[in-house]
Write a protein that holds these residues in place. Structure first.
Motif, PDB file in Angstrom:
ATOM      1  N   UNK A 166     -13.717  -9.479   7.153  1.00 47.52           N
ATOM      2  CA  UNK A 166     -13.426  -8.340   7.779  1.00 47.52           C
ATOM      3  C   UNK A 166     -13.241  -7.023   6.764  1.00 47.52           C
ATOM      4  N   UNK A 167     -13.229  -7.567   5.223  1.00 47.16           N
ATOM      5  CA  UNK A 167     -13.035  -6.434   4.175  1.00 47.16           C
ATOM      6  C   UNK A 167     -14.145  -5.775   4.318  1.00 47.16           C
ATOM      7  N   UNK A 168     -14.103  -4.437   3.724  1.00 44.28           N
ATOM      8  CA  UNK A 168     -15.243  -3.756   3.590  1.00 44.28           C
ATOM      9  C   UNK A 168     -16.143  -4.188   2.519  1.00 44.28           C
ATOM     10  N   UNK A 203      -3.907  12.335 -13.298  1.00 45.73           N
ATOM     11  CA  UNK A 203      -4.299  10.979 -13.281  1.00 45.73           C
ATOM     12  C   UNK A 203      -5.985  11.061 -12.859  1.00 45.73           C
ATOM     13  N   UNK A 204      -6.620  10.071 -13.421  1.00 47.01           N
ATOM     14  CA  UNK A 204      -7.792   9.971 -13.048  1.00 47.01           C
ATOM     15  C   UNK A 204      -7.977   9.728 -11.574  1.00 47.01           C
ATOM     16  N   UNK A 205      -9.011   9.876 -10.895  1.00 46.83           N
ATOM     17  CA  UNK A 205      -9.473   9.419  -9.483  1.00 46.83           C
ATOM     18  C   UNK A 205      -9.120   8.022  -9.423  1.00 46.83           C
ATOM     19  N   UNK A 206      -8.558   7.592  -8.410  1.00 51.05           N
ATOM     20  CA  UNK A 206      -8.173   6.475  -8.083  1.00 51.05           C
ATOM     21  C   UNK A 206      -8.742   6.118  -6.831  1.00 51.05           C
ATOM     22  N   UNK A 207      -8.706   4.620  -6.298  1.00 49.75           N
ATOM     23  CA  UNK A 207      -9.018   4.224  -5.090  1.00 49.75           C
ATOM     24  C   UNK A 207      -8.179   2.776  -4.859  1.00 49.75           C
ATOM     25  N   UNK A 208      -7.660   2.505  -3.997  1.00 52.66           N
ATOM     26  CA  UNK A 208      -6.784   1.269  -3.659  1.00 52.66           C
ATOM     27  C   UNK A 208      -7.638   0.285  -2.836  1.00 52.66           C
ATOM     28  N   UNK A 209      -7.358  -0.923  -3.236  1.00 48.66           N
ATOM     29  CA  UNK A 209      -7.970  -2.176  -2.531  1.00 48.66           C
ATOM     30  C   UNK A 209      -7.450  -2.150  -1.353  1.00 48.66           C
ATOM     31  N   UNK A 210      -8.150  -2.194  -0.147  1.00 49.66           N
ATOM     32  CA  UNK A 210      -7.643  -2.665   1.124  1.00 49.66           C
ATOM     33  C   UNK A 210      -7.419  -3.899   1.413  1.00 49.66           C
ATOM     34  N   UNK A 211      -8.078  -4.853   0.294  1.00 49.23           N
ATOM     35  CA  UNK A 211      -7.582  -6.156   0.570  1.00 49.23           C
ATOM     36  C   UNK A 211      -6.055  -6.623   0.375  1.00 49.23           C
ATOM     37  N   UNK A 240       1.019  -1.059  -0.003  1.00 48.39           N
ATOM     38  CA  UNK A 240       0.138   0.035  -0.048  1.00 48.39           C
ATOM     39  C   UNK A 240       0.924   1.172   0.042  1.00 48.39           C
ATOM     40  N   UNK A 241       0.492   2.176  -1.013  1.00 52.34           N
ATOM     41  CA  UNK A 241       1.383   3.297  -1.040  1.00 52.34           C
ATOM     42  C   UNK A 241       0.424   4.462  -0.773  1.00 52.34           C
ATOM     43  N   UNK A 242       0.373   5.121   0.241  1.00 55.32           N
ATOM     44  CA  UNK A 242      -0.392   6.091   0.973  1.00 55.32           C
ATOM     45  C   UNK A 242      -0.643   7.087   0.116  1.00 55.32           C
ATOM     46  N   UNK A 243       0.474   7.713  -0.544  1.00 58.29           N
ATOM     47  CA  UNK A 243       0.367   9.121  -1.261  1.00 58.29           C
ATOM     48  C   UNK A 243       0.748   8.984  -2.716  1.00 58.29           C
ATOM     49  N   UNK A 244       1.053   7.556  -3.116  1.00 57.05           N
ATOM     50  CA  UNK A 244       1.619   7.613  -4.512  1.00 57.05           C
ATOM     51  C   UNK A 244       0.853   8.366  -5.349  1.00 57.05           C
ATOM     52  N   UNK A 292     -12.142  -9.254  -6.491  1.00 58.80           N
ATOM     53  CA  UNK A 292     -11.317 -10.703  -6.340  1.00 58.80           C
ATOM     54  C   UNK A 292     -11.078 -10.947  -4.857  1.00 58.80           C
ATOM     55  N   UNK A 293     -10.735  -9.794  -4.310  1.00 57.12           N
ATOM     56  CA  UNK A 293     -10.397  -9.986  -2.770  1.00 57.12           C
ATOM     57  C   UNK A 293     -11.813 -10.235  -1.992  1.00 57.12           C
ATOM     58  N   UNK A 294     -12.746  -9.507  -2.104  1.00 51.71           N
ATOM     59  CA  UNK A 294     -14.265  -9.901  -1.549  1.00 51.71           C
ATOM     60  C   UNK A 294     -14.357 -11.307  -1.617  1.00 51.71           C
ATOM     61  N   UNK A 295     -14.348 -11.735  -3.059  1.00 47.21           N
ATOM     62  CA  UNK A 295     -14.812 -13.248  -3.228  1.00 47.21           C
ATOM     63  C   UNK A 295     -13.843 -14.219  -2.430  1.00 47.21           C
TER      64      UNK A 295
END
Length: 117
Positions: free
Chosen positions: A67-69, A22-30, A11-15, A58-61
């Motif tokens: 525990x994942x959101x 850049x388009x708006x992006x979100x990082x998977x917490x999985x 996980x890269x918090x501020x990358x 994929x992570x949810x499955x």
């Protein structure tokens, strides 16, 4: 420059914030910690979902802990409506009628965009 080892996906918090265009992006917490475009991930504007956590399909499955959101219901009819949406819905209805096609349910169009300043 980028590898495919698990450590390369840490996980890269501020990358993303450090990039200028850049388009708006979100990082998977999985476990994959991959980055996704908001729209591709079904994660919309922070104005609608402030601080909403995100985990990819994929992570949810593969999540056995629970525990994942989990995503909230983000169906189009729950998003804000603008005039463009209503016009698109009306034109689609007309086009379907002209083609002799009956919709099996309501037609819902919502514009998902990002205003850059």
């Amino acid at each position: 420059e980028y590898g495919l080892e698990p450590s390369d996906f840490a996980k890269q918090v501020n990358s993303i914030a450090e990039q200028e265009d850049v388009d708006n992006m979100v990082q998977c917490e999985g476990p994959c910690a991959r980055w996704f475009h908001w729209t591709c991930a079904g994660y919309y504007s922070p104005d609608l979902h402030a601080d909403a956590p995100f985990a990819c399909t994929r992570c949810l499955e593969s999540d056995t802990t629970g525990e994942l959101p989990r995503p909230e219901d983000l169906s189009a009819n729950k998003l804000p409506v603008c005039e463009l949406d209503l016009e698109a819905e009306a034109r689609i209805r007309i086009a379907l009628d002209d083609a002799g096609i009956t919709a099996s349910g309501p037609i819902t169009v919502r514009t998902v965009s990002c205003k850059r300043e």
